[in-house]
Design an enzyme around this catalytic site. Structure first.
Site, PDB file in Angstrom:
ATOM      1  N   THR A  43       7.392 -55.273   4.171  1.00 60.50           N
ATOM      2  CA  THR A  43       7.431 -56.654   3.678  1.00 60.50           C
ATOM      3  C   THR A  43       7.004 -56.673   2.215  1.00 60.50           C
ATOM      4  O   THR A  43       6.108 -55.940   1.827  1.00 60.50           O
ATOM      5  CB  THR A  43       6.482 -57.516   4.541  1.00 60.50           C
ATOM      6  N   SER A  60       8.111 -57.463  -2.205  1.00 61.23           N
ATOM      7  CA  SER A  60       9.177 -57.330  -3.204  1.00 61.23           C
ATOM      8  C   SER A  60       9.691 -55.896  -3.319  1.00 61.23           C
ATOM      9  O   SER A  60      10.881 -55.690  -3.584  1.00 61.23           O
ATOM     10  CB  SER A  60       8.672 -57.826  -4.562  1.00 61.23           C
ATOM     11  N   THR A  61       8.836 -54.908  -3.119  1.00 59.81           N
ATOM     12  CA  THR A  61       9.307 -53.512  -3.194  1.00 59.81           C
ATOM     13  C   THR A  61      10.112 -53.178  -1.941  1.00 59.81           C
ATOM     14  O   THR A  61      11.175 -52.541  -2.021  1.00 59.81           O
ATOM     15  CB  THR A  61       8.111 -52.547  -3.356  1.00 59.81           C
ATOM     16  N   ASP A 102       7.465 -48.949   3.357  1.00 61.05           N
ATOM     17  CA  ASP A 102       6.779 -50.212   3.045  1.00 61.05           C
ATOM     18  C   ASP A 102       6.095 -50.103   1.684  1.00 61.05           C
ATOM     19  O   ASP A 102       5.801 -49.004   1.202  1.00 61.05           O
ATOM     20  CB  ASP A 102       5.735 -50.497   4.142  1.00 61.05           C
ATOM     21  N   ALA A 110       2.855 -51.299  -1.073  1.00 60.29           N
ATOM     22  CA  ALA A 110       1.386 -51.282  -1.008  1.00 60.29           C
ATOM     23  C   ALA A 110       0.845 -52.033  -2.221  1.00 60.29           C
ATOM     24  O   ALA A 110       1.534 -52.179  -3.229  1.00 60.29           O
ATOM     25  CB  ALA A 110       0.856 -49.848  -1.002  1.00 60.29           C
ATOM     26  N   GLU A 157       2.582 -54.627   9.919  1.00 57.46           N
ATOM     27  CA  GLU A 157       2.875 -53.422   9.128  1.00 57.46           C
ATOM     28  C   GLU A 157       2.111 -52.220   9.673  1.00 57.46           C
ATOM     29  O   GLU A 157       2.654 -51.110   9.747  1.00 57.46           O
ATOM     30  CB  GLU A 157       2.506 -53.657   7.659  1.00 57.46           C
TER      31      GLU A 157
HETATM   32  C1  5RP Z   1       2.733 -57.206   2.515  1.00 53.82           C
HETATM   33  C2  5RP Z   1       2.381 -55.919   1.882  1.00 53.82           C
HETATM   34  C3  5RP Z   1       3.201 -55.485   0.721  1.00 53.82           C
HETATM   35  O1  5RP Z   1       3.825 -54.285   1.050  1.00 53.82           O
HETATM   36  C4  5RP Z   1       2.306 -55.309  -0.475  1.00 53.82           C
HETATM   37  O2  5RP Z   1       1.613 -56.538  -0.688  1.00 53.82           O
HETATM   38  C5  5RP Z   1       3.128 -54.980  -1.720  1.00 53.82           C
HETATM   39  O3  5RP Z   1       3.967 -56.042  -2.022  1.00 53.82           O
HETATM   40  P1  5RP Z   1       4.936 -55.977  -3.268  1.00 53.82           P
HETATM   41  O4  5RP Z   1       5.902 -54.865  -3.025  1.00 53.82           O
HETATM   42  O5  5RP Z   1       5.585 -57.345  -3.288  1.00 53.82           O
HETATM   43  O6  5RP Z   1       4.086 -55.759  -4.479  1.00 53.82           O
HETATM   44  O7  5RP Z   1       1.475 -55.208   2.271  1.00 53.82           O
HETATM   45  O8  5RP Z   1       1.855 -57.535   3.551  1.00 53.82           O
END
Ligand code: 5RP
Length: 227
Positions: free
Chosen positions: A28, A30-31, A83, A85, A105
């Site tokens: 979950t 943006s990455t 995923d 982080a 997650e």
């Molecule tokens: C969501 C998460 C995301 O993987 C983490 O917050 C990184 O998010 P982004 O890729 O948007 O910076 O743990 O619960």
């Protein structure tokens, strides 16, 4: 190269690990969204996989992109999970959950034979601890849990007007001292009313981190199990 370019490059590198027949855990954020897009291109090209999603938003995005999504409740294991982080260090210890999905997650990461983190270089730190640690809290036990987290040394902010996909609260915890994350993880998990937290100390097998357009891979030799 922008941060988004680095997120995309890290995601595309990780998605190369996906092969036919796999059940793939989709993270979950943006990455992870870049991983969904890269995976969708590969499934459109004939890659035959099924996905499990770590959030309702990810399930919607994956389905909209044409990726078959199955119910994680019907799975006993996942082949590969990918995923994002919020922080990751050289020990492959990570803080996750800024997006509030850390409980699902972690379940998907734990079920995965291999769990790969994808990140841009801003997430790479010498030692995790600057980011807030999100804690999923049973609403019924809110007051007690917040007091217990404060007793562990956290400055706690309960996210306003926010419920997780599991209909729980998130308490964001800024710890004065995160020099012993293992001990802290055990202490947080032991509070009745805590359902999960964003310290990922044993789950991550590898990480693809991209900085200025260059992707580096960190690999854990052995998955450490236990406290
Ligand atoms: C969501 C998460 C995301 O993987 C983490 O917050 C990184 O998010 P982004 O890729 O948007 O910076 O743990 O619960």
């Amino acid at each position: 190269m922008s941060t988004d370019d680095d997120k995309r490059l890290a995601a595309e590198a990780a998605v190369q690990e996906v092969s036919d027949g796999m059940v793939v855990g989709l993270g979950t954020g943006s990455t992870a969204a870049f991983a969904i897009a890269a995976l969708a291109r590969r499934t459109a090209g004939g890659l035959d996989i099924r996905a499990v999603a770590t959030s309702e938003a990810t399930a919607r995005a994956a389905r909209a992109a044409g990726i078959p999504v199955i119910d994680f409740a019907a799975c006993t294991s996942v082949d590969l999970a990918i995923d994002g982080a919020d922080e990751i260090d050289a020990r492959l210890w990570a803080i996750k959950g800024a997006g509030g999905a850390m409980l699902r997650e972690k379940a998907v990461a734990a079920a995965a034979r291999r769990f790969v983190v994808i990140a841009d270089g801003t997430k790479r730190v010498d030692a995790i601890g600057a980011a807030k640690v999100p804690v999923e809290v049973l609403p019924f036990a809110r007051g007690f849990v917040v007091a217990q987290l404060e007793a562990l040394g956290a400055a706690v902010t309960v996210r306003p007007d926010y419920l997780t996909d599991n209909e729980n609260l998130v308490a964001d915890c800024r710890f004065r001292d995160l020099s012993d994350p293992r001990r802290l993880a055990v202490s947080i998990a032991a509070i009745p009313g805590v359902l999960g937290h964003g310290l990922f100390l044993d789950e991550v097998d590898a990480a693809y981190v991209a900085s200025d357009g260059r992707v580096s891979k960190m690999e854990r030799a052995v998955r450490i199990v236990g406290p």
